[in-house]
Design an enzyme around this catalytic site. Sequence first.
Site, PDB file in Angstrom:
ATOM      1  N   GLU A   1      18.706 103.486  62.288  1.00 45.78           N
ATOM      2  CA  GLU A   1      18.411 104.127  63.569  1.00 45.78           C
ATOM      3  C   GLU A   1      18.614 105.630  63.513  1.00 45.78           C
ATOM      4  O   GLU A   1      17.868 106.393  64.141  1.00 45.78           O
ATOM      5  CB  GLU A   1      19.272 103.509  64.670  1.00 45.78           C
ATOM      6  CG  GLU A   1      18.926 102.062  64.993  1.00 45.78           C
ATOM      7  CD  GLU A   1      19.397 101.066  63.951  1.00 45.78           C
ATOM      8  OE1 GLU A   1      20.275 101.440  63.128  1.00 45.78           O
ATOM      9  OE2 GLU A   1      18.902  99.935  63.937  1.00 45.78           O
TER      10      GLU A   1
ATOM     11  N   HIS B   1      22.948  93.006  72.574  1.00 52.06           N
ATOM     12  CA  HIS B   1      21.556  92.964  73.033  1.00 52.06           C
ATOM     13  C   HIS B   1      21.464  93.120  74.549  1.00 52.06           C
ATOM     14  O   HIS B   1      20.386  92.933  75.110  1.00 52.06           O
ATOM     15  CB  HIS B   1      20.893  91.653  72.617  1.00 52.06           C
ATOM     16  CG  HIS B   1      20.669  91.529  71.143  1.00 52.06           C
ATOM     17  ND1 HIS B   1      21.695  91.305  70.259  1.00 52.06           N
ATOM     18  CD2 HIS B   1      19.552  91.602  70.391  1.00 52.06           C
ATOM     19  CE1 HIS B   1      21.198  91.233  69.033  1.00 52.06           C
ATOM     20  NE2 HIS B   1      19.902  91.415  69.086  1.00 52.06           N
TER      21      HIS B   1
HETATM   22  C1  LIG Z   1      22.224  98.307  63.818  1.00 52.43           C
HETATM   23  C2  LIG Z   1      21.170  97.289  64.073  1.00 52.43           C
HETATM   24  N1  LIG Z   1      19.890  97.664  64.089  1.00 52.43           N
HETATM   25  C3  LIG Z   1      18.914  96.780  64.359  1.00 52.43           C
HETATM   26  C4  LIG Z   1      19.206  95.469  64.608  1.00 52.43           C
HETATM   27  C5  LIG Z   1      18.097  94.462  64.934  1.00 52.43           C
HETATM   28  N2  LIG Z   1      17.943  93.555  63.808  1.00 52.43           N
HETATM   29  C6  LIG Z   1      18.539  92.353  63.799  1.00 52.43           C
HETATM   30  S1  LIG Z   1      18.340  91.567  62.344  1.00 52.43           S
HETATM   31  C7  LIG Z   1      17.420  92.827  61.715  1.00 52.43           C
HETATM   32  C8  LIG Z   1      16.874  92.754  60.321  1.00 52.43           C
HETATM   33  C9  LIG Z   1      17.953  92.685  59.323  1.00 52.43           C
HETATM   34  O1  LIG Z   1      17.401  92.433  58.079  1.00 52.43           O
HETATM   35  P1  LIG Z   1      18.298  92.030  56.841  1.00 52.43           P
HETATM   36  O2  LIG Z   1      19.450  92.966  56.741  1.00 52.43           O
HETATM   37  O3  LIG Z   1      17.406  91.945  55.674  1.00 52.43           O
HETATM   38  O4  LIG Z   1      18.894  90.605  57.190  1.00 52.43           O
HETATM   39  P2  LIG Z   1      18.119  89.243  57.418  1.00 52.43           P
HETATM   40  O5  LIG Z   1      17.856  89.124  58.883  1.00 52.43           O
HETATM   41  O6  LIG Z   1      16.885  89.261  56.608  1.00 52.43           O
HETATM   42  O7  LIG Z   1      19.074  88.191  56.969  1.00 52.43           O
HETATM   43  C10 LIG Z   1      17.276  93.843  62.648  1.00 52.43           C
HETATM   44  C11 LIG Z   1      16.519  95.077  62.428  1.00 52.43           C
HETATM   45  C12 LIG Z   1      20.560  95.109  64.568  1.00 52.43           C
HETATM   46  N3  LIG Z   1      20.960  93.861  64.793  1.00 52.43           N
HETATM   47  N4  LIG Z   1      21.515  96.032  64.297  1.00 52.43           N
END
Ligand SMILES: Cc1ncc(C[n+]2csc(CCOP(=O)(O)OP(=O)(O)O)c2C)c(N)n1
Lengths: 361, 361, 325, 325
Positions: free
Chosen positions: C60, C129
Amino acid sequence: MEGLTGRTAVAQEPQQVLTPDGELVGEPPLDLDDTRRLYRAMVAARLYDRKGSALQRQGRLATYPPFEGQEAAQVGSAVALRADDWMVATYRDAAAMWFHGYPWELLLLQRMGDERGGAPPEGVNVLPPSITVGAHLLHAVGLAWAERLQGRDRIAIAYFGDGATSEGDFHEALNFAGVYRLPVVFLCENNQYAISTPRERQTAAPSIAVRAEGYGFPGVLVDGNDLFAVYRATAEAVARARSGGGPTLVEALTYRIGPHTTADDPRRYRSEAEVEEWRRRDPVERVRRYLERAEAWDPGWQAQVEAEEGAAIEAAVERAEAVPPMEPEELLGAMFASPTPQLLEQARELRAALEEAGERP
Amino acid sequence: MEGLTGRTAVAQEPQQVLTPDGELVGEPPLDLDDTRRLYRAMVAARLYDRKGSALQRQGRLATYPPFEGQEAAQVGSAVALRADDWMVATYRDAAAMWFHGYPWELLLLQRMGDERGGAPPEGVNVLPPSITVGAHLLHAVGLAWAERLQGRDRIAIAYFGDGATSEGDFHEALNFAGVYRLPVVFLCENNQYAISTPRERQTAAPSIAVRAEGYGFPGVLVDGNDLFAVYRATAEAVARARSGGGPTLVEALTYRIGPHTTADDPRRYRSEAEVEEWRRRDPVERVRRYLERAEAWDPGWQAQVEAEEGAAIEAAVERAEAVPPMEPEELLGAMFASPTPQLLEQARELRAALEEAGERP
Amino acid sequence: MAVLNMVQALNQALAQAMEADPRVMVLGEDVGRAGGVFRVTDGLLERFGEDRVVDTPVAESGIVGAAFGLAVGGMRPVAEIQFMGFSYPAFDQVVSHVSRIRNRSRHRFTAPLVIRIPYGAGIGAAEHHSESSEVIYAHTPGLKVVVPSRPYDAKGLLLSAIADPDPVVFLEPIRSYRAVREEVPEEPYRVPIGRARVAREGTDATLVAWGAMMREALGAAEALQAEGVSVEVVDLRSLVPLDVETVVASVRKTGRAVVVHEAPRTAGFAGELVAIIQERALYALEAPVVRVTGWDTVVPLKRGEHHYLPSVGRVVAGVRRALAG
Amino acid sequence: MAVLNMVQALNQALAQAMEADPRVMVLGEDVGRAGGVFRVTDGLLERFGEDRVVDTPVAESGIVGAAFGLAVGGMRPVAEIQFMGFSYPAFDQVVSHVSRIRNRSRHRFTAPLVIRIPYGAGIGAAEHHSESSEVIYAHTPGLKVVVPSRPYDAKGLLLSAIADPDPVVFLEPIRSYRAVREEVPEEPYRVPIGRARVAREGTDATLVAWGAMMREALGAAEALQAEGVSVEVVDLRSLVPLDVETVVASVRKTGRAVVVHEAPRTAGFAGELVAIIQERALYALEAPVVRVTGWDTVVPLKRGEHHYLPSVGRVVAGVRRALAG
Ligand SMILES: Cc1ncc(C[n+]2csc(CCOP(=O)(O)OP(=O)(O)O)c2C)c(N)n1
Ligand SMILES: Cc1ncc(C[n+]2csc(CCOP(=O)(O)OP(=O)(O)O)c2C)c(N)n1
Ligand SMILES: [Mg+2]
Ligand SMILES: [Mg+2]
C-alpha cells in the site's frame, strides 16, 4: 564485470524428494510411521478445508479462505517445530496452526465471527491468524528475540504468501532478523497468486528465496507440494535457528487450488488448464502413492482416517456453533486489562439501548 | 546444494578507476575538460558545505547536514543525467541537487526555515530535499513511470543513504521498479553511518548492491569517492533506464567526514582514526592529483575557482537572507490550490491576533 | 435515466474520467483482471489497457508513493486501497508527502491524485475490513476528504475528486455499495466538494451523518416522523472542507443536534462538529449536541457487529435525548 | 531532592525501570551509542548492555512490529521513535496490532509496551520534526496516550506506562525537554495514567492544555491574573483515558472553557473536549468553549513557526473571547 552483482551461483531449481508420482528422488527424511501420521494430518486438513467452504455456502461462516493444495507446505513445515515454538501465520494457514495445537473449533469460531476464537489454549504458542498481509513477520521476529533474551531456546516461524513479500514489513522483518541473527524461520507459501495477481507481477525477482542473501542469511527453494522436501528444509532451518545460526527464508512453491476466498472468482484471472496441471501435483495424493507403494496405505485405513477425522471436525463445528454470543460487557471488555471509564460508560449505554429496544439484555 | 541460494557469483569488490593517489587503474570515462568542470563543481560544493556549517554556528541556519567526503558520489552521478531528468534526493544531497540546477540560494533559504526554498525554478526537475528517510524512493519510481506513460524519455534518479535501505519503502520502491521495468536509477550513498548506526548494524547483507537481484535488475558496487567510477556506473544505469532496460541499483561506498548534522557529536560512535583513514581517500583531492599529474591543475586556477565559486555562494547567502518573511495569508496559503473556508478564516484569525499583539500586520 | 447502484455509478465515473483525460489512470491491488474486489473497476482493463489500469504488488505504501510520483509527474492517478484497514501502511506517504508537496514547494509541485478507500462495517467481515477511521485523514492538513452516501453523489463527487487540483481521500461505504439504487444521469456531472446536502427537511432536530450511516439517520427520521417529530437530516458528503454553513443553519433552525458516525467515539469526527456547532450556535442550542457513535473498541466480528454499529434504534434514542435536553 | 529537567527525569525513570525489571529494554534509532538524539537514553547502553539497549536499523515499522513481538513474548520493551513525524511508517503496526492483540485474543496475548515519541513544534526544526498528531493515537481504541508537561510527571508517568499491562503511547514535548527544571524525587514513584492535574486554581475560566502548551496556558493565566482575571489551568497529562471529572468539575465551577493545542484545529483533540464539556455541563456554560490551536497547515518552518503555534497572546485572547461570550 567486477562490482556488478550477477545471478547467484546456485541454480534456482526447487529441492524435491518425492515426485508427483510418489517416487523418491532423494533420501526420505521421515520414517513410514511418521509419514502415515503426516498423511493423516493432511487428510484431516483437507476435510476441514472442504467443510469450511461448505459451511460458508450454507451461510454458517462469513467468508472462508481455502488452502487446498498447500497441505504439504503447512503440515510438512509445522512438524519440524517443537511443541512450544512460536507460530505466526495467516488466514490461509489453518492446517499449520491446527497441527501446532490450535483447535479446529477455535479456528471455526473466529471464522464464524466470534473473537473468542482468537484465544488458543494456554501452552499453544500460536497467535490468532493474521488478516493483514505482511505485518506479522515482524511479530515472529520479536517473539524469537524475546525467547533469546529470556534465555530460552524456542524459535519462531512466520508463514506468509507470495503477495506478502511485496510489503515493506517483509523487508524490515528479514532485515531485523539478519542484523540480530534471530532464531526465526520465514516460510513463504508461494502459491502463485495474491488474490488475482500472479507471482510474476508480484516481483521481477527470479525467486523469493534469492532475496535472503540481501539480508545475510540463507534462502532455500523447495517443491512446496512435496512433504519430504518441505520437512527437510524446514527442519534444517529450525535446527539452524535453535542452535544460534540465525534465520532462514524457505520458499515453498505450491498452488492454491481453490479461490482466494469463497467470495472470489478465479476464472477471472487464471485458466482451468493451469489448475488441472497443479492438481496433478497434489501434495496429499503424492504421499498416498508413496505409502501405497510402501504398502503402508490401504482403502480401509483411508476410510477409517476420514471417518475419525471427519467426526472430529463435525464435533468441532457443533461446539463452535453452540458457543452463546457474548454479553455487551464482555464484547467491549477486552480492549484493556481493565476497561477505561469511557468503555464502562459505553457498555452501560449499549445495555440501555438493548433494553430500550426490548432485546433480552 | 540444489535450491539453496548461495553467494553471488560476482566478487563484491567495488569498481574503481582512480586510486586515492589519483592514479588511473582503468579507462577514464571523461576527458580533461569535463574532469576540470567536475573538479570545479566539487570544489564549489565543498565551499558551500563549509559555508553551511559556518552559518549554522553563527545561528543563521537552523541545523545543517554536511556532506563533506561525498562530493564525488553526488557530482559524479548527477553529471550522468540529462538536464530534464528527475532528481529526488535527501537533505544531504545539496551538491547533486545544485549540480542539477537547484540554486544554492533556495537550498539555503529552505535551511533558513523558509518554505519558498522548496520551489526550484521552472524547468529544474528536482523535488525539494527529502527529510523523511526512504519514502522518496517511491516518488522517483512514480515520476519515472509518469514519464514513460506520457511517452517521454526522461528518467528519474533517487539518492538515499545506507540507513534508508532498511525502510520498507526502499523495498516497495525497488520492487515496483522491477515489476514495471521503470526508467529509474537508485543511487545509494553508503556513507557508513545512519546518524550513529554503522553500516554493519544496518544490515547483515554483504552489500546493499547485492539486493538488486531480489528485484530482478542489476546492482553495482562502486568506490563512491572515485569520480570516474561513480560517473561510469551511473551513466551506464542512466543509459539502461533511458533505453527501456529498466532500473539499476548503484551503491557508492563513501564516508561522511563531518557530523550527521551540526547537532550531532560523532565522537560518541566512531574514532578519529577511522575518519582520518577516510580523509586520505578524499574524493576532491583525488581528482586534483589526477589533474595535476595531467598538468591540468595549478594553484592559480585553484585560487580563481575558489574565489569565483565562493563569491557566488556568498551572493546566494545574501539573497536568501534578504528574502522578507511571508505574510500570514501567504504562509497559510499553500495547502491547496485555493484555500478552504477554514483556512481563510484561520488566516483572518492570525491576522487579528497579530494586530492585537501590536505586531506589524 | 439509468438506475444504478453505487458500484456502477463509481465505475461509470472512472470510465468517463479516463475517456475524457488520458492522464487519468487506475492502480491498486486486483483492480485490473479481477476488476477490484468490489468490482468498482470492472471492465476498465479491457477498455483502457494495462498502462492505465494497473494491478500492483501487495504494497500500500508503494501504491500511494508511486501514485504520488505519478501525480507530480503529470498523471492523474486514482489509487485504490482494498479496504480502509489496509490504508495504514500507506499512512506515511499520505500524511508526509501526498498532503504536503504543494505546501513544501509553494505550489511548484502538486499531487492531484485520488485515493479511493472502501470503508465501514456492517457486512460481517473479518477484522480490519470494517474500519471507519476518516478522522485521521480529516485531521491531516492538505487533504480533502469526501464520503458519498448514494450513487448520484458517488459519481458526481468522484468526477470532482479526479478533476480537483489537490489530493482527495475518497471514502466509499461498503455497506452502501449495492444497498441503494437510484437514477444516475448518463452524462458526466460534478457534485462540488465541500457542500453538504439537506437530505430531509425537518424542524425539531438536526441529524448530521455521512456515508453508510445515512441509512440509519434517514431511518430514524422516518421512525420519528411517525411519532410526530420532524427531523432534518444533513448528509455531509465532504468532511474536508466542511460545509459549516449548512450544518449551522440547520441547527439554528432546530435548536437540537445529533451527530452520527460509526467510528469510535473518542476523538471521532463528531467532536469537530460539536465544537463548530457550539462555537457558531451555542445560544440557539436547547440541549447538548448528542453523539451516537461506535464504541471505543475494534469493530466486533460478525456475531457482535450489530452491538457496535449505531442502529436506527440508537439514533432514535439519541434524537430523543436531544429533544429531552 | 535533585533538580532535573525532563530529559534527565525520563532517563532516570528508564534506568530505574530497567534496574527493577530485567524484562524492560529499550530499542530505537540511535538510542544506544548516541544515547538518543535528545539524550533521553544516555548512559543506558553502558549500564545495561547491548541486549537491553538496542540500536536498530532505520525502520519504524520494524521497531514497533518487533517490539510488539517482544512484548507478546514476555519482554517489556520501550520503543523510541525519533520524532513524531517518523511515527507514521509504524502506524499500521500500532493501529492494527499493538492496540488490538488483547481484544483479538480475548486477553490471551497482550502487548505491554511503551512507544516513546518526542513531539511538537517550537524549535525551528526541519519539516516533519514538529508534529503534534496525538489525535490519531487518541482515536485508536486500545491505546493509552500520555503527555507529561513537566519533569515530575514525566518520570512518574513513564514508570506507570512501563508497568501498565497495556500499550502506552508516551508523547514527550520536545520544547519542554530542557525548558523546565524542578525537584524530582530520586526514588521511583508513579503518576497514575488517566488523571488530570489542576496546575493552577482559578474561578473565572478554565484553560485545558497538555504537554508543551502548558507553558502558554500558564503564561496566559499569569498575564490575566494581572488584569484581575482568575484562570484555572488543567493539565490533562493523559488523553486516553481522559479524566472527564476533573475537566468537567472545573468548567462547572468557572462556566467558561478554552482548550489549547498545537495540532491543527480540524478534528483535533479539542473537539473531544468540547463535546464532553457540553455533554456534561452545557447548562453551566456561559459562553462557547473556545479552541486556541494550530492552523490547518503543516507546521511552518523556522521563519513562520511563531505564526503557527498558539502564543500566550493568542491564549489570552481566547480566554477573553470565552469571558465575553
Ligand atoms: C496489508 C494488507 N493489504 C491488503 C490486504 C488484502 N488482501 C488479503 S489477502 C491478499 C493477497 C495476499 O496474497 P498472498 O500473500 O500471496 O497470500 P495468499 O492469499 O495467496 O495465501 C490481499 C491483497 C490485506 N489483507 N492486508
Ligand atoms: C522515516 C524517518 N525515520 C527517521 C528519521 C530520522 N533520521 C534522519 S537522518 C537519519 C539517518 C539516515 O541515514 P542514511 O540513510 O544513511 O543517510 P545519511 O544521513 O547517512 O546521509 C535518521 C534516522 C527520518 N528523517 N525519517
Ligand atoms: Mg499467494
Ligand atoms: Mg548514511
